[in-house]
Motif scaffolding. Structure first.
Motif, short mmCIF file in Angstrom:
data_model
loop_
_atom_site.label_atom_id
_atom_site.label_comp_id
_atom_site.label_asym_id
_atom_site.label_seq_id
_atom_site.Cartn_x
_atom_site.Cartn_y
_atom_site.Cartn_z
N ILE A 97 20.32 -20.21 -4.28
CA ILE A 97 19.63 -21.50 -4.29
C ILE A 97 18.84 -21.62 -5.59
CG2 ILE A 97 17.92 -22.98 -3.16
CD1 ILE A 97 18.46 -21.36 -0.59
N ALA A 98 18.96 -22.76 -6.23
CA ALA A 98 18.13 -23.07 -7.40
C ALA A 98 17.47 -24.42 -7.17
CB ALA A 98 18.98 -23.11 -8.68
N LEU A 99 16.14 -24.42 -7.15
CA LEU A 99 15.37 -25.65 -7.00
C LEU A 99 14.61 -25.90 -8.29
CD1 LEU A 99 13.94 -27.97 -5.46
CD2 LEU A 99 12.31 -26.26 -4.60
N HIS A 100 14.93 -26.99 -8.96
CA HIS A 100 14.26 -27.37 -10.20
C HIS A 100 13.30 -28.52 -9.92
CE1 HIS A 100 17.51 -25.63 -13.14
NE2 HIS A 100 16.81 -24.70 -12.50
N CYS A 101 12.01 -28.27 -10.14
CA CYS A 101 10.98 -29.29 -9.91
C CYS A 101 10.42 -29.79 -11.22
CB CYS A 101 9.84 -28.71 -9.07
SG CYS A 101 10.31 -28.27 -7.38
N GLN A 102 10.16 -31.10 -11.26
CA GLN A 102 9.48 -31.71 -12.39
C GLN A 102 8.17 -32.32 -11.90
OE1 GLN A 102 12.76 -33.25 -11.50
NE2 GLN A 102 13.54 -31.28 -12.24
N GLU A 103 7.21 -32.47 -12.81
CA GLU A 103 5.88 -32.99 -12.48
C GLU A 103 5.21 -32.12 -11.42
OE1 GLU A 103 4.51 -35.17 -14.21
OE2 GLU A 103 6.02 -36.51 -15.02
N ILE A 104 5.45 -30.81 -11.47
CA ILE A 104 4.84 -29.94 -10.49
C ILE A 104 3.33 -29.90 -10.72
CG2 ILE A 104 5.05 -27.75 -11.76
CD1 ILE A 104 6.05 -26.63 -8.92
N PHE B 288 12.23 -28.54 -21.18
CA PHE B 288 13.21 -27.88 -20.34
C PHE B 288 12.96 -26.38 -20.31
CE2 PHE B 288 14.76 -28.50 -24.60
CZ PHE B 288 15.47 -27.35 -24.95
N ILE B 289 13.48 -25.74 -19.25
CA ILE B 289 13.40 -24.29 -19.08
C ILE B 289 14.81 -23.76 -18.86
CG2 ILE B 289 12.63 -22.42 -17.57
CD1 ILE B 289 10.10 -23.95 -17.01
N ILE B 290 15.15 -22.68 -19.57
CA ILE B 290 16.48 -22.08 -19.48
C ILE B 290 16.38 -20.70 -18.84
CG2 ILE B 290 18.53 -21.34 -20.77
CD1 ILE B 290 17.57 -23.14 -23.07
N THR B 291 17.26 -20.43 -17.88
CA THR B 291 17.42 -19.09 -17.34
C THR B 291 18.91 -18.76 -17.32
OG1 THR B 291 17.46 -19.95 -15.07
CG2 THR B 291 15.35 -19.12 -15.90
N LEU C 52 21.19 -21.81 -16.04
CA LEU C 52 20.60 -22.92 -15.30
C LEU C 52 19.48 -23.50 -16.14
CD1 LEU C 52 20.41 -21.32 -11.74
CD2 LEU C 52 22.21 -22.81 -12.65
N ILE C 53 19.49 -24.82 -16.34
CA ILE C 53 18.50 -25.47 -17.18
C ILE C 53 17.78 -26.54 -16.36
CG2 ILE C 53 18.08 -26.79 -19.29
CD1 ILE C 53 21.37 -25.00 -18.97
N ASN C 54 16.47 -26.41 -16.26
CA ASN C 54 15.61 -27.39 -15.61
C ASN C 54 15.12 -28.35 -16.69
OD1 ASN C 54 13.71 -28.84 -14.17
ND2 ASN C 54 12.53 -27.07 -13.49
N ILE C 55 15.37 -29.65 -16.53
CA ILE C 55 15.09 -30.60 -17.60
C ILE C 55 14.32 -31.82 -17.09
CG2 ILE C 55 17.30 -31.80 -17.27
CD1 ILE C 55 17.40 -32.23 -20.31
N GLU D 61 29.05 -20.24 -22.52
CA GLU D 61 28.90 -19.75 -21.15
C GLU D 61 28.81 -20.95 -20.20
OE1 GLU D 61 29.14 -16.67 -20.42
OE2 GLU D 61 29.10 -15.96 -22.48
N PRO D 62 29.21 -20.78 -18.95
CA PRO D 62 29.04 -21.86 -17.97
C PRO D 62 27.55 -22.18 -17.81
CG PRO D 62 30.47 -20.12 -17.13
CD PRO D 62 29.84 -19.59 -18.37
N PHE D 63 27.24 -23.47 -17.77
CA PHE D 63 25.85 -23.83 -17.48
C PHE D 63 25.79 -25.06 -16.60
CE2 PHE D 63 26.34 -26.10 -21.65
CZ PHE D 63 26.00 -27.39 -21.26
N PHE D 64 24.73 -25.10 -15.79
CA PHE D 64 24.41 -26.25 -14.96
C PHE D 64 23.07 -26.78 -15.45
CE2 PHE D 64 27.20 -23.62 -12.43
CZ PHE D 64 28.05 -24.53 -11.81
N LEU D 65 23.06 -28.06 -15.75
CA LEU D 65 21.90 -28.73 -16.33
C LEU D 65 21.44 -29.77 -15.31
CD1 LEU D 65 20.14 -29.39 -18.90
CD2 LEU D 65 22.04 -30.84 -19.64
N PHE D 66 20.29 -29.52 -14.66
CA PHE D 66 19.88 -30.48 -13.63
C PHE D 66 18.36 -30.65 -13.62
CE2 PHE D 66 20.62 -26.30 -11.91
CZ PHE D 66 19.76 -26.06 -10.86
N GLY D 67 17.98 -31.90 -13.38
CA GLY D 67 16.58 -32.26 -13.40
C GLY D 67 16.43 -33.77 -13.37
#
Length: 446
Positions: A51-58, A171-174, A185-188, A229-235
């Motif tokens: 599970i990956a949960l990307h939050c903005q305005e936390i 954004f944050i990259i892991t 995985l990129i949180n944007i 590399e494979p990446f998922f960019l979500f936010g």
């Protein structure tokens, strides 16, 4: 039912969720339980392995020490849910540097690994190696130690959007290796439309151009030459409909009227002006009212939500200039803006033109990894209840294998001194391009 939901040993099921939670922290007393219940139900129904949960305005739209306490409570409540009892490893990264106006992004990324997963590794950008983890750890940005860097946090350069003063966008990259699947995985969180008048002036708007530059900046950061590399960019991309064209469509039988107040109240200055469109056949019939923060269409609830707002997809064009990015078909209503009222969870707010701001995108390498034989879902969380002004969006897919195991060499290394003195497994990958990123020359060390 458990055997039906869990993927077999050759599959890795992912639940990727993006959620702008700014409203949640402003209305925690009434929204927190609802939000957690809906998110937990989404997890329970699918039981993914990762599970990956990307939050903005936390922490909310104005963050201080008090709201950071709320952030801690949010994290604790998240992990206390019974649905996570089968997830025995993970990482959380919270940007807590709220006093630094030049660095703060208000992003928070949560990752959970199911106990059925054999090996879970996270990439250390400083040591340039994967490190296996067997526990759960929460990391606040920044940390004083420069011993490691398991995530990269970046703010968008100010010249990408000169008008966005005081913005917290970035954004944050892991990077992860879950069993033998490697992916980033990129949180944007990108620039928003601050003024409806500016948004409807031209096609594309200046805001659209700024987001285009911001997304290109991310793509340039992720570029590794001839190997990707494979990446998922979500936010929260803040992708908006082409307001100029939407207004034309909504008012094709209307007459435009400028309204500038000359008394007291909201319309007492040019800055509070409104543009109204009335029906050309019935001047008493108001079609649309637009203000700086007003977008009031008389048939909004039907026009924008019936058939999931399918007709609006014609005006959803911001992703079209990035053919290298892919997205599953959108079959759900716009994710923004909804009433911040627990009794009106399905009603759109009359502030902005509705849009699919919250998205889950991926590059071609990730797109080709999706196992089309397994169940796929791309939808909203909490469609019938109040989740704040944004509805969280999730993607549920399964991945096939991503790397040749012969390219992974196991070595041993001392464990993190903060958690254990025992030795843990570390793997290094020989996949070309994996060390392309420098350690932390453009990021804060986690």
């Amino acid at each position: 039912m458990l055997s039906d939901r869990m993927e077999d040993s050759d599959g890795l099921s992912l639940l990727l969720v993006t959620a702008n939670v700014g409203t949640l922290f402003e209305m925690a007393d009434v929204l927190m339980e609802i939000w957690m219940a809906e998110f937990g139900e989404c997890v329970a129904q699918r039981q993914p392995k990762f599970i990956a949960l990307h939050c903005q305005e936390i922490g909310g739209k104005i963050v201080d020490e008090e709201t950071m306490v709320q952030t801690n409570a949010f994290c604790e409540k998240m992990h206390s849910q019974s649905v996570f009892s089968n997830y025995d490893r993970g990482r959380t990264f919270i940007d807590a540097e709220f006093e630094s106006t030049g660095k703060f992004t208000a992003l928070g990324s949560f990752y959970f690994v199911h106990k059925s997963v054999r090996h879970a590794h996270i990439w250390d950008f400083k040591r340039r190696e994967f490190t296996e983890f067997r526990d759960y750890e929460a990391v606040a940005l920044p940390v004083s130690s420069d011993d490691r860097c398991t995530a990269q946090r970046m703010r968008f350069p100010p010249d990408l959007h000169p008008l966005a003063t005081g913005n917290r966008k970035g954004f944050i990259i892991t990077r992860w290796m879950i069993d033998d699947r490697i992916f980033d995985l990129i949180n944007i969180h990108m620039f928003h439309d601050a003024n409806n008048f500016v948004a409807m002036e031209s096609s594309p708007s200046s805001y659209t151009e700024a987001r285009k530059a911001a997304l290109q900046h991310v793509m340039d950061t992720l570029d590794r030459g001839d190997v990707t590399e494979p990446f998922f960019l979500f936010g929260d991309f803040n992708f908006r409909l082409d307001s100029h064209e939407v207004v034309k469509k909504l008012t094709e039988n209307g007459i435009r009227q400028e309204v500038i107040g000359n008394g007291t109240g909201e319309d007492s200055s040019p800055a509070r002006r409104k543009i109204r469109y009335v029906d050309s056949q019935d001047l008493n019939k108001l079609l649309l009212t637009v203000g700086k923060k007003t977008f009031d269409y008389y048939e909004a609830q039907d026009a924008f939500r019936t058939d999931n707002g399918k007709w609006l997809r014609t005006f959803d064009n911001e992703l079209s200039v990035f053919p290298q990015l892919h997205e599953k078909e959108i079959t759900f209503p716009p994710s923004y803006p909804y009433e911040e009222d627990v009794d009106r969870g399905t009603s759109l707010m009359k502030t902005r033109c509705p849009a699919w701001c919250d998205r889950v995108l991926m590059n071609s390498s990730a797109w080709n990894l999706i196992d089309r034989r397994k169940k796929e879902e791309y939808s909203l969380i909490g469609p019938s209840v109040c989740m704040g002004d944004h509805k969280p969006v999730f993607l549920y897919v399964s991945l096939t294998s991503t790397v040749n195991k012969r390219n992974i060499v196991s070595v041993t290394n001392e464990g993190d001194s903060r958690t254990s003195k025992s030795k843990v497994s570390v793997v290094r990958s020989d996949v070309r391009g994996i060390n392309r990123w420098s350690a932390c020359d453009r990021c804060s060390v986690l």
